[in-house]
Design an enzyme around this catalytic site. Structure first.
Site: not given
Length: 483
Positions: A15, A187, A191-192
């Site tokens: 953040g 996505h 990625e995995y």
């Protein structure tokens, strides 16, 4: 005092970095955190000297915003998002926008869109990828939800997103309802798969070729100059050569038990729900599950034996190139499967997904960013109705060029007892996909035999038949049903 362009709730590092990124691009951001002391600390340290302003309550934050108010939530997915929405709703006016930038489940996003629309508020569920560094200097952003919100957030989102090519932002509107979070989920599933494929290549190098860490690091560094050029290949080279303070390689000291946050699992579940064989991501998730059984594996390693001869006797240099090609071919399968799932979800929910645009969004800023994604973008630009990446000329030829090496790696690994769940399932999928005839005819006959599930004849499509399989001498009785 001029009012803020946008507010962000949640001051973890992601953040904070997004806020600083927005500030760099000329937007005034109002920062808020439930623990208000974090707001003061952020303003006095990381955000010192910027135009970032703070708020000590949601009411104060809302008052400091321009209309339509734009509020980004970067809080834990699930109940925390709903809690903040319920607190914000009474404070907002018609047309104000709430943006969920966490890894929320896409069905939750669809529900929130409908609930807030009934109250005159606009909701956006946006995938945010790239980790803390991406958030600071340019993430991949995948917004979806109520499209009325897009003109009000487009400038901010595309300004802070990663840029590729001639400055194209890795951000565009994805689609209605939960489309943005669904694309982010896929996505993360890919990625995995990418990470597990690299781990299997590493395993083969380490246990079959008995390579040293610096040697493996050099190989991955070289691979990063080929079609495999990507963020994950790049960092793998860095990880392999990293040494701790005592001078020992750090990687062998790390416990081989992998965790997961859920998005890979959600991708695998969705593939089952929508009948898409996204086998590679599923195996990548199961590989993590198996790795977590560390104590059991320790016990099993002392009792279960592998092949008697587990020594590699071939050409090491040639086998390394075979591994590279197997990795590339398997990666193509993973992305082909991921886009199959996106296409099916688009049908299920009547989303108009731009597959080339999605590839562009992933081309920079995110964890799976790679040169490879540019080829996917080109494939869908050439044929927006492309059924499968494997049917595109570039990928068809790429897999064909890798096929001999791919098969050699899988067969050698099996003979030497090396687990390769993703390499092998990718090859199995390819062989299944290219077969005109599969043994599912026997499966359908079995289902009809024990459960009267019926079957179709190739010569009579749309006509469903049940046979009394216990008849003798071929004199069986059948019942016919039209579709």
């Amino acid at each position: 005092m001029a009012k803020a362009d946008i507010a962000l709730i949640g001051l973890a590092v992601m953040g904070q970095n997004l806020i600083l990124n927005m500030n760099d691009h000329g937007f005034v951001v109002c920062a808020y955190n439930r623990t208000v002391s974090k707001v003061d600390s952020f303003l006095q340290n990381e955000a010192k000297g910027t135009k970032v302003i703070g708020a000590h309550s949601l009411e104060e934050m809302v008052c400091k915003l321009k209309k339509p108010r734009r509020i980004v939530l970067l809080v834990k997915a699930g109940q925390a998002v709903d809690d903040f929405i319920s607190k914000l709703t009474p404070l907002l006016s018609k047309g104000d926008i709430i943006i969920d930038g966490g890894n929320s489940e896409y069905r939750d996003t669809t529900r929130r869109c409908a609930e807030l629309k009934s109250k005159g508020l606009l909701f956006v569920g946006s995938g945010v990828s790239g980790g803390e560094d991406g958030a600071r200097y340019g993430p991949s952003l995948m917004p979806g939800g109520d499209k009325e919100a897009w003109p009000h957030i487009k400038d901010i989102f595309q300004s802070i997103a990663a840029k590729v090519g001639s400055g194209e932002p890795c951000c565009d509107w994805v689609g209605d309802e939960g489309a943005g979070h669904f694309v982010k989920m896929v996505h993360n599933g890919i990625e995995y798969g990418d990470m597990q494929l690299i781990c299997e290549a590493y395993h083969l190098m380490k246990d079959v070729l008995n390579m040293e860490h610096d040697e493996m690091a050099d190989v991955f560094k070289e691979w990063n100059k080929t079609e495999l050029d990507s963020f994950l290949i790049e960092i793998t080279a860095d990880i392999l050569k990293f040494r701790d303070e005592s001078g020992k390689y750090l990687l062998p000291q790390i416990k081989d038990s992998a965790g997961q946050k859920g998005t890979g699992k959600w991708t695998a579940i969705s593939s089952l729900e929508y009948g898409m064989p996204v086998t590679l991501i599923g195996e990548a998730v199961f590989a993590r599950c198996l790795s977590s059984l560390k104590e059991e594996r320790l016990l099993a390693s002392k009792q279960l034996s592998g092949p008697e001869d587990s020594k590699f006797t071939g050409d090491r240099k040639a086998f390394l190139e075979d591994i590279r090609k197997a990795l590339y071919a398997s990666k193509i399968i993973s992305y082909a499967q991921g886009f199959m799932l996106l296409r099916q979800a688009a049908k299920e929910f009547s989303w108009s997904l731009n597959y080339g645009g999605i590839a562009l969004m992933w081309r920079g800023g995110c964890i799976i960013r790679s040169v490879f994604l540019g080829k996917i973008k080109e494939a869908f630009e050439t044929n927006p109705k492309l059924q499968n990446l494997l049917l595109n000329d570039f990928f068809k030829k790429a897999v064909q060029d890798c096929q001999k090496s791919w098969r050699h790696v899988v067969s050698t690994g099996v003979q030497l007892g090396i687990p390769m769940p993703c390499f092998s399932t990718a090859l199995a999928f390819y062989d299944g996909y290219r077969h005109e005839m599969m043994p599912a005819n026997l499966l359908q006959a079995q289902r009809d035999y024990f459960g009267a599930h019926t079957y179709e004849l190739l010569s009579k499509p749309g006509t469903f038949i049940h046979t009394n399989w216990t008849g003798h001498g071929g004199n069986v009785s059948s019942s016919t049903y039209n579709a």
